[in-house]
Motif scaffolding. Sequence first.
Motif, PDB file in Angstrom:
ATOM      1  N   ASN A   1       0.713  -1.074  -0.003  1.00  0.00           N
ATOM      2  CA  ASN A   1       0.161   0.011  -0.191  1.00  0.00           C
ATOM      3  C   ASN A   1       0.825   1.330  -0.015  1.00  0.00           C
ATOM      4  O   ASN A   1       0.562   2.041  -0.844  1.00  0.00           O
TER       5      ASN A   1
ATOM      6  N   GLU B   1      -3.773   3.504   4.006  1.00  0.00           N
ATOM      7  CA  GLU B   1      -4.259   2.385   3.320  1.00  0.00           C
ATOM      8  C   GLU B   1      -5.190   2.820   2.106  1.00  0.00           C
ATOM      9  O   GLU B   1      -6.267   3.347   2.579  1.00  0.00           O
ATOM     10  N   ILE B   2      -4.527   2.645   0.951  1.00  0.00           N
ATOM     11  CA  ILE B   2      -5.451   3.296  -0.100  1.00  0.00           C
ATOM     12  C   ILE B   2      -6.050   2.392  -0.932  1.00  0.00           C
ATOM     13  O   ILE B   2      -7.043   2.532  -1.900  1.00  0.00           O
ATOM     14  N   GLU B   3      -5.935   1.159  -0.590  1.00  0.00           N
ATOM     15  CA  GLU B   3      -6.443   0.015  -1.530  1.00  0.00           C
ATOM     16  C   GLU B   3      -6.481  -1.195  -0.557  1.00  0.00           C
ATOM     17  O   GLU B   3      -5.413  -1.871  -0.156  1.00  0.00           O
ATOM     18  N   ASN B   4      -7.627  -1.619  -0.082  1.00  0.00           N
ATOM     19  CA  ASN B   4      -7.750  -2.889   0.839  1.00  0.00           C
ATOM     20  C   ASN B   4      -7.758  -4.205   0.185  1.00  0.00           C
ATOM     21  O   ASN B   4      -7.212  -5.082   0.707  1.00  0.00           O
ATOM     22  N   ASP B   5      -8.403  -3.963  -0.958  1.00  0.00           N
ATOM     23  CA  ASP B   5      -8.528  -5.232  -1.700  1.00  0.00           C
ATOM     24  C   ASP B   5      -7.201  -5.926  -2.297  1.00  0.00           C
ATOM     25  O   ASP B   5      -6.446  -4.897  -3.178  1.00  0.00           O
TER      26      ASP B   5
ATOM     27  N   LYS C   1      -7.091  -5.912  -6.270  1.00  0.00           N
ATOM     28  CA  LYS C   1      -6.918  -4.658  -6.822  1.00  0.00           C
ATOM     29  C   LYS C   1      -5.971  -3.730  -6.764  1.00  0.00           C
ATOM     30  O   LYS C   1      -5.075  -2.894  -7.361  1.00  0.00           O
ATOM     31  N   LEU C   2      -5.159  -4.076  -5.401  1.00  0.00           N
ATOM     32  CA  LEU C   2      -4.023  -3.435  -5.081  1.00  0.00           C
ATOM     33  C   LEU C   2      -2.646  -3.888  -6.143  1.00  0.00           C
ATOM     34  O   LEU C   2      -2.006  -3.086  -6.456  1.00  0.00           O
TER      35      LEU C   2
ATOM     36  N   ARG D   1      -3.437  -2.092  -9.497  1.00  0.00           N
ATOM     37  CA  ARG D   1      -3.001  -0.749  -9.448  1.00  0.00           C
ATOM     38  C   ARG D   1      -1.656  -0.803  -9.362  1.00  0.00           C
ATOM     39  O   ARG D   1      -1.165   0.433  -9.976  1.00  0.00           O
TER      40      ARG D   1
END
Length: 175
Positions: free
Chosen positions: A51, A78-82, A85-86, A89
């Motif tokens: 993250n 935390e900008i992406e929990n999944d 998807k992290l 990205r």
Amino acid sequence: MTVSVKDQLALMARYHGWATTRLLASIEPMPEEAYRGPCGVFFQSVHGTLNHLLLTDSEIWYPRFTGGRTEIIELDAEIENDRVKLSSRLIAATSRWSEYVDNLSDAALAADLRFTMTTGQARTLPMPAALLHVFNHATHHRGQITAAISMLGFGCQPLDLPHLIFAEQAVPKAP
């Protein structure tokens, strides 16, 4: 053979995307508890460190180079929990640096990058040093992650720069 600064930066930009993609492939089979659990790294876990890489790459540094706005944000946000998807990205964020470097003019490469730190301080760096920082910063955290996953009993593909160069040398050049 003389290699230009731009050629070196282009290599590091390719390496940035390549090494991140390989690291993420190595992490993919990790169970969720190992992936998210504390493992002794600065950002607590593999997930936390990934993250941080996404945050710094896509929300802080890339906008500084492209004229976007960087918000003052905590570096452990935390900008992406999944997890899936992290990974997607991160691959997209690290891959776009190659095009950015390829499109730099000689004048832009010789200029300074003026930006505002997340603390609000105005700063200036020579363009090559700023770009090298982005790539070196990510290498530092990828190293933390590879150490952590090794200590947790999981393996990682080699991420050393020569492995990228060897892979590129093995690909036949188009006529």
